[in-house]
Design an enzyme around this catalytic site. Structure first.
Site, PDB file in Angstrom:
ATOM      1  N   SER A 148       2.120   4.913   2.928  1.00  0.00           N
ATOM      2  CA  SER A 148       0.900   4.840   2.119  1.00  0.00           C
ATOM      3  C   SER A 148      -0.167   3.997   2.822  1.00  0.00           C
ATOM      4  CB  SER A 148       1.212   4.259   0.733  1.00  0.00           C
ATOM      5  OG  SER A 148       1.754   2.956   0.836  1.00  0.00           O
ATOM      6  N   ASN A 165      -4.634   2.331  -1.494  1.00  0.00           N
ATOM      7  CA  ASN A 165      -3.179   2.517  -1.514  1.00  0.00           C
ATOM      8  C   ASN A 165      -2.493   1.335  -2.178  1.00  0.00           C
ATOM      9  OD1 ASN A 165      -3.745   0.955   1.143  1.00  0.00           O
ATOM     10  ND2 ASN A 165      -1.539   0.737   0.858  1.00  0.00           N
ATOM     11  N   CYS A 166      -1.302   1.603  -2.740  1.00  0.00           N
ATOM     12  CA  CYS A 166      -0.408   0.531  -3.147  1.00  0.00           C
ATOM     13  C   CYS A 166       0.829   0.662  -2.268  1.00  0.00           C
ATOM     14  CB  CYS A 166      -0.075   0.617  -4.635  1.00  0.00           C
ATOM     15  SG  CYS A 166       0.822   2.107  -5.117  1.00  0.00           S
ATOM     16  N   MET A 167       1.962   0.139  -2.691  1.00  0.00           N
ATOM     17  CA  MET A 167       3.135   0.130  -1.823  1.00  0.00           C
ATOM     18  C   MET A 167       3.636   1.534  -1.486  1.00  0.00           C
ATOM     19  SD  MET A 167       5.355  -3.067  -3.306  1.00  0.00           S
ATOM     20  CE  MET A 167       6.659  -2.781  -2.110  1.00  0.00           C
TER      21      MET A 167
END
Length: 584
Positions: free
Chosen positions: A67, A21-23
């Site tokens: 996320s 995941n990212c932000m």
């Protein structure tokens, strides 16, 4: 929204290879694309968008906070992260590279930006923390010149500074470690190679070989820090190749000792005496070039550069390519101590907030409750600098507001770059970006004030341009329900001129609607006075832009519904019927 629903649309847990995941996004790698229901995934409640431009890889936009939460739940279910899978698979990077390469759209620039993004995205929390600490420390130093005489202020300043230094001093090491994970080298060796970049021992070696200029150290052929993160990434890429070649010729019983040892020394010689000097000069050239634009002595040059940068940034965010610019930010931060381009690009999110407010006002006027709910959920994140919920939930599906948001942002970008605002890091934007906009020649307080004024201008300009450009019918378009065509066989057309149903068509082309047919559809629509709308996969967009059509995710087998409203609507529908029959 439930993570299990997302996993079901991706073919179930058994079809998921890795998840990261990212932000705002969940990044899935699946085993079998044919099991994925992309249309169902895109229409899942709470999913703000789906990016699928690489074979077997799906980026699902769910918004900030969610996320990370959903990624953790996936890991608890036994789904590995990308790094874990590489370790379990024996770091078979070449096979993974070929798989990715074969499924990607052919664009070397796009691929390169994605590589940088994959390396730097996990470092973003560190850059944010370090940048915020640096920004607060600058404010203390400027607002309280005698802070060293006040114990509490001096202690706070030192704590903030040590956090910033802990990241910035060893940023090449962090980048080297991540690059090794990405390229399939041993991560700790990548970290060591990057760490060597910043060590004082490099200066000692340079002096011994006559490569060090003691009168002007930064002009030396070789010195500590030369080449920075770009040299580290390139060095680790070479390390990944060398390590695999050496491993092929080392007996298994001796692999753990001699493979890393020989790999490191072979790469170290190349790294110190070729990569660091050459990449160092390239990095300096890049910074000089952007300095000539972003910090130009000519105000008009700075203003135009800021306008164009902020205006064109949203398409990069929409395609996930904006993380590739982190390499540029890092080079600037290493070379000159601050980032000149990022403050202007940060205005893009503010322009989108203004556009969303304009759409909210019109949606409230015309009773589009669904759009009101979407904006209510996405707007707070937009003010805080997280723009993807607004991109995928509001402006991009509507098409034109995506463009007007960028145009509105351009005015804020022009102001920010005109007054040479610079940041101590990248990542925070919107209201949260205030405390990192403290660098540059104007001083911390003035930079912050100009940045805030830039946000306000972007809000207002994005709102006004969007409000004036969207018609009531465009706002109401997203209210209409998904058409329910009956008896549409493969490739058949249901044609109903003069009714509110328009035409239905089931796409036969194996590639669906990609960039080329999308451009031809837009050109076709431009030849009529009527407003022409295409609906598919629970989404609807006016046929005015390629980007708008691409958001419909039209694949082979997708049912299209095209409606026209205007004086030449019947003629327009006839023309689209002929085009679809002949081309899709």
């Amino acid at each position: 929204m439930d993570i299990n629903t997302i996993l079901d649309e991706l073919g179930g847990i058994s079809n998921i290879d890795t998840v990261n995941n990212c932000m705002t996004r969940l990044r899935f790698k699946v085993k079998n694309e044919s099991k994925v229901d992309e249309a169902g995934l895109a229409s899942t409640e709470g999913v703000l968008g789906v990016v699928h431009d690489t074979a077997c890889r799906y980026e699902v936009v769910v918004g900030p906070g969610k996320s990370r939460k959903y990624a953790d739940l996936c890991h608890e279910m036994g789904i590995a992260s990308a790094g874990e899978r590489e370790i379990m698979a024996g770091n078979d990077w070449k096979a993974n590279k070929e798989s990715v390469k074969n499924g990607q759209k052919k664009s070397k620039i796009r691929d390169l930006l994605k590589v940088f993004g994959e390396i730097f995205v996990p470092l973003i929390p560190g850059t944010i923390v370090a940048g915020l600490c640096s920004g607060f420390a600058m404010l203390i130093a400027q607002l309280c010149p005698g802070y060293t005489d006040v114990l509490v202020l001096n202690l706070l300043y030192q704590l903030l500074t040590v956090v910033n230094v802990s990241f910035m001093t060893y940023i090449a090491a962090w980048a080297g470690y991540r690059a090794a994970e990405r390229f399939g080298a041993t991560p700790i060796l990548g970290g060591m190679l990057g760490l060597i970049t910043s060590l004082e021992n490099v200066n000692t070696i340079a002096i011994a070989l006559g490569l060090y200029n003691e009168n002007s150290p930064l002009d030396s052929v070789l010195h500590s820090g030369k080449g920075g993160v770009l040299a580290a990434i390139l060095g680790v890429y070479i390390l990944s190749i060398v390590e695999k070649k050496i491993r092929k010729h080392i007996p298994d019983s001796m692999d753990i000792i001699f493979t890393p040892l020989l790999s490191m020394f072979v790469c170290l010689i190349l790294y110190l005496f070729i990569l660091m000097p050459v990449v160092g000069y390239i990095s300096s050239g890049i910074c000089w070039g952007f300095g000539q634009i972003c910090m130009s002595e000519y105000a008009i040059v700075r203003a135009v550069a800021g306008f164009l940068g902020a205006t064109l940034f949203l398409p990069l965010v929409a395609t996930g390519m904006h993380h590739g610019l982190v390499a540029l930010y890092t080079v600037q931060l290493e070379q000159i101590g601050y980032v000149t381009l990022y403050p202007a690009l940060a205005m893009a999110g503010a322009g989108q907030v203004g556009a969303a407010i304009a759409i909210y006002i019109k949606s409230k006027k015309y009773g589009n409750e669904r759009m009101l709910n979407v904006i209510r959920g996405a707007l707070p994140a937009g003010f805080l600098g997280v723009g993807e919920p607004l991109i995928y939930g509001v402006t991009l599906p509507m098409g034109r507001p995506f463009v007007t948001a960028g145009l509105g942002a351009g005015f804020g970008g022009a102001l920010v770059m005109l007054f040479q605002v610079a940041s101590t890091t990248w990542g925070p934007s919107g209201i949260l970006g205030v405390f990192v906009m403290t660098a540059g020649p104007q001083g911390a307080v003035r930079s912050i004030l100009v940045y805030v004024l830039g946000l306000i201008i972007s809000y207002i300009a994005g709102g006004i341009i969007t409000y004036l450009s969207i018609s009531p019918s465009r706002v109401m378009a997203s209210v209409s329900e998904k058409p329910e065509p009956d008896h549409i066989a493969h490739g058949d057309m249901l044609f109903a001129v003069g009714t509110d149903k328009g035409i239905f068509y089931k796409v036969r082309d194996k590639d669906g609607i990609h960039a080329r047919p999308a451009a031809r559809l837009v050109d076709l629509a431009a030849g009529f006075d009527s407003r022409i709308v295409m609906a598919a996969n629970d989404k609807e967009t006016e046929i005015t832009s390629v980007i708008g059509l691409m958001t419909l995710n039209v694949k082979c087998g997708t049912v299209l519904n095209i409606k026209a409203e205007g004086n030449d609507s019947e003629r327009a529908l006839m023309a689209f019927k002929e085009f679809l029959d002949a081309n899709l």
